[in-house]
Design an enzyme around this catalytic site. Structure first.
Site, PDB file in Angstrom:
ATOM      1  N   ASN A 185       0.854  -1.185   0.000  1.00 51.09           N
ATOM      2  CA  ASN A 185       0.000   0.000   0.000  1.00 51.09           C
ATOM      3  C   ASN A 185       0.892   1.238   0.000  1.00 51.09           C
ATOM      4  OD1 ASN A 185      -1.931   1.972   0.360  1.00 51.09           O
ATOM      5  ND2 ASN A 185      -2.463   1.379   2.455  1.00 51.09           N
ATOM      6  N   LYS A 238       0.039   4.300  -0.270  1.00 51.17           N
ATOM      7  CA  LYS A 238      -0.627   5.437   0.383  1.00 51.17           C
ATOM      8  C   LYS A 238      -0.464   6.718  -0.441  1.00 51.17           C
ATOM      9  CE  LYS A 238      -0.318   3.198   4.857  1.00 51.17           C
ATOM     10  NZ  LYS A 238      -0.176   3.374   6.312  1.00 51.17           N
ATOM     11  N   HIS A 269      -9.482   0.754   5.609  1.00 46.59           N
ATOM     12  CA  HIS A 269      -8.186   1.037   6.232  1.00 46.59           C
ATOM     13  C   HIS A 269      -8.385   2.019   7.376  1.00 46.59           C
ATOM     14  CE1 HIS A 269      -4.032   2.380   6.753  1.00 46.59           C
ATOM     15  NE2 HIS A 269      -3.679   1.289   6.094  1.00 46.59           N
ATOM     16  N   GLU A 321      -6.872   4.551   8.354  1.00 46.74           N
ATOM     17  CA  GLU A 321      -6.751   5.970   8.016  1.00 46.74           C
ATOM     18  C   GLU A 321      -8.040   6.500   7.392  1.00 46.74           C
ATOM     19  OE1 GLU A 321      -2.027   5.169   7.522  1.00 46.74           O
ATOM     20  OE2 GLU A 321      -3.258   5.417   5.726  1.00 46.74           O
ATOM     21  N   GLU A 338      -4.986  -5.128  10.754  1.00 46.88           N
ATOM     22  CA  GLU A 338      -3.966  -4.107  10.944  1.00 46.88           C
ATOM     23  C   GLU A 338      -4.240  -3.350  12.247  1.00 46.88           C
ATOM     24  OE1 GLU A 338      -2.106  -2.564   6.990  1.00 46.88           O
ATOM     25  OE2 GLU A 338      -4.179  -1.876   7.069  1.00 46.88           O
ATOM     26  N   GLY A 346       2.584   2.409  10.821  1.00 48.03           N
ATOM     27  CA  GLY A 346       3.465   3.553  10.637  1.00 48.03           C
ATOM     28  C   GLY A 346       4.154   4.023  11.894  1.00 48.03           C
ATOM     29  N   SER A 350       3.523  -2.011  10.325  1.00 45.96           N
ATOM     30  CA  SER A 350       4.979  -1.930  10.463  1.00 45.96           C
ATOM     31  C   SER A 350       5.675  -3.239  10.117  1.00 45.96           C
ATOM     32  CB  SER A 350       5.360  -1.462  11.878  1.00 45.96           C
ATOM     33  OG  SER A 350       4.897  -0.149  12.116  1.00 45.96           O
TER      34      SER A 350
END
Length: 316
Positions: free
Chosen positions: A83, A85, A167, A169, A237, A243, A283
């Site tokens: 991904n 992003k 996701h 985010e 996730e 991240g 990560s």
């Protein structure tokens, strides 16, 4: 950029097992295969995440029995998604695509990359057909007067095979809720766009002992909306690991993957629970992927930042 002779896929794939010889369902990856750390390789050149993973994973006989299923989703193929992003330029993506084109990919590992929307066409026109293209999001229905959105039909038109939905985010920054995400998944699947369905808890939810509650609620929204699970990959996730450099221990990740598979068995069907791949993200990098991949119910990775990094340390 030099490409290692042993590819990610060849490290992961191992020998195929015949359906008739392994009828028991015990996890997607086959018993009869074992993952070992390769301690012999040092890095003297830059390389992509996919080849970095390659250098750490080995598959050999003696691991685990295949589930004996016949659909693509349950065939036992390891799944590796990148991904990208909101990152990259035309130049940097061109270099990354060149790197990926040079990798040797075997047939029984699925590799998917998710570029930013504006670079999908560039990637599609230059990337090997062996690697599939995913979008990072899609609109909930047919296109129209929805400023700034991208429709499933448009994604299909430019050659996307997958879309990432749910996701963290999108959930926690953009504000998408479970039902909205579930409806997006349903519409994508209705238009033959396969779905990487993301779930995961925030740190405070884990610390409060609510990990399963959160993940199951997110799963429920997918289950209430999707017509079939054949073209769905679930990505667990944990939000606190995305991240941040923090990563769930292999045992923590496996615990959630087992629970999600059990939820599918109880709330959808035993067949869906057996066939559906559940991958891990948060990560993931070349130094921790091997230990994670040893877990029985971790069937691949959804990688963020590490999938963009072209450099690694001199010593693995």
């Amino acid at each position: 950029m030099a490409i290692m002779s042993t590819s990610l896929a060849s490290q992961l794939s191992g020998s195929k097992c015949a359906i008739s010889s392994c009828p028991q369902f015990s996890g997607l990856r086959r018993s009869g295969l074992s993952l070992k750390l390769d301690q012999s390789h040092t890095f003297s050149t830059t390389q992509s995440f996919f080849d970095h993973v390659n250098s750490h994973l080995r598959l050999s006989d003696g691991r685990r029995g295949c589930r004996g299923v016949i659909t693509m989703a349950g065939s036992g193929k390891f799944f590796v998604g990148g991904n990208w992003k909101c990152n990259g330029t035309k130049e940097s993506i061109s270099k990354l695509v060149s790197d990926l084109n040079g990798a040797e990919l075997e047939a029984d590992v699925d590799v998917v990359v998710a570029p930013p929307f504006i670079y999908i066409d560039q990637v599609k026109n230059s990337l090997t057909d062996r690697i599939e293209i995913s979008a990072q999001n899609s609109w909930v229905g047919k296109g129209g007067a929805f400023t700034g959105e991208i429709s499933v039909e448009q994604l299909k038109d430019i050659g996307c095979n997958w879309v990432i939905l749910g996701h963290s985010e999108r959930r926690h920054i953009i504000g998408e809720d479970d039902q909205f995400i579930g409806k997006k998944a349903a519409y994508s699947l209705s238009q033959n766009l396969k779905v990487i369905a993301c779930i995961g808890e925030k740190l405070e939810e884990r610390e409060a002992g609510k990990t399963f509650d959160v993940c199951f609620q997110q799963m429920k929204a997918f289950a209430e909306n999707v017509p079939s699970w054949e073209d769905v990959v679930i990505a667990y996730e944990p939000v606190w690991a995305i991240g941040t450099g923090k990563v769930a221990t292999p045992q923590q990740a496996q615990e959630v993957h087992v629970a999600v598979r059990d939820w599918l068995k109880k709330n959808v069907s035993e067949e869906v629970a057996s066939k559906t791949r559940i991958i891990y993200g948060g990560s993931v990098n070349g130094s921790n992927c091997a230990e994670l991949a040893k877990q029985e119910d971790i069937d691949g990775f959804l990688v963020g930042g590490a999938s963009l990094k072209m450099k690694v340390s001199q010593q693995a």
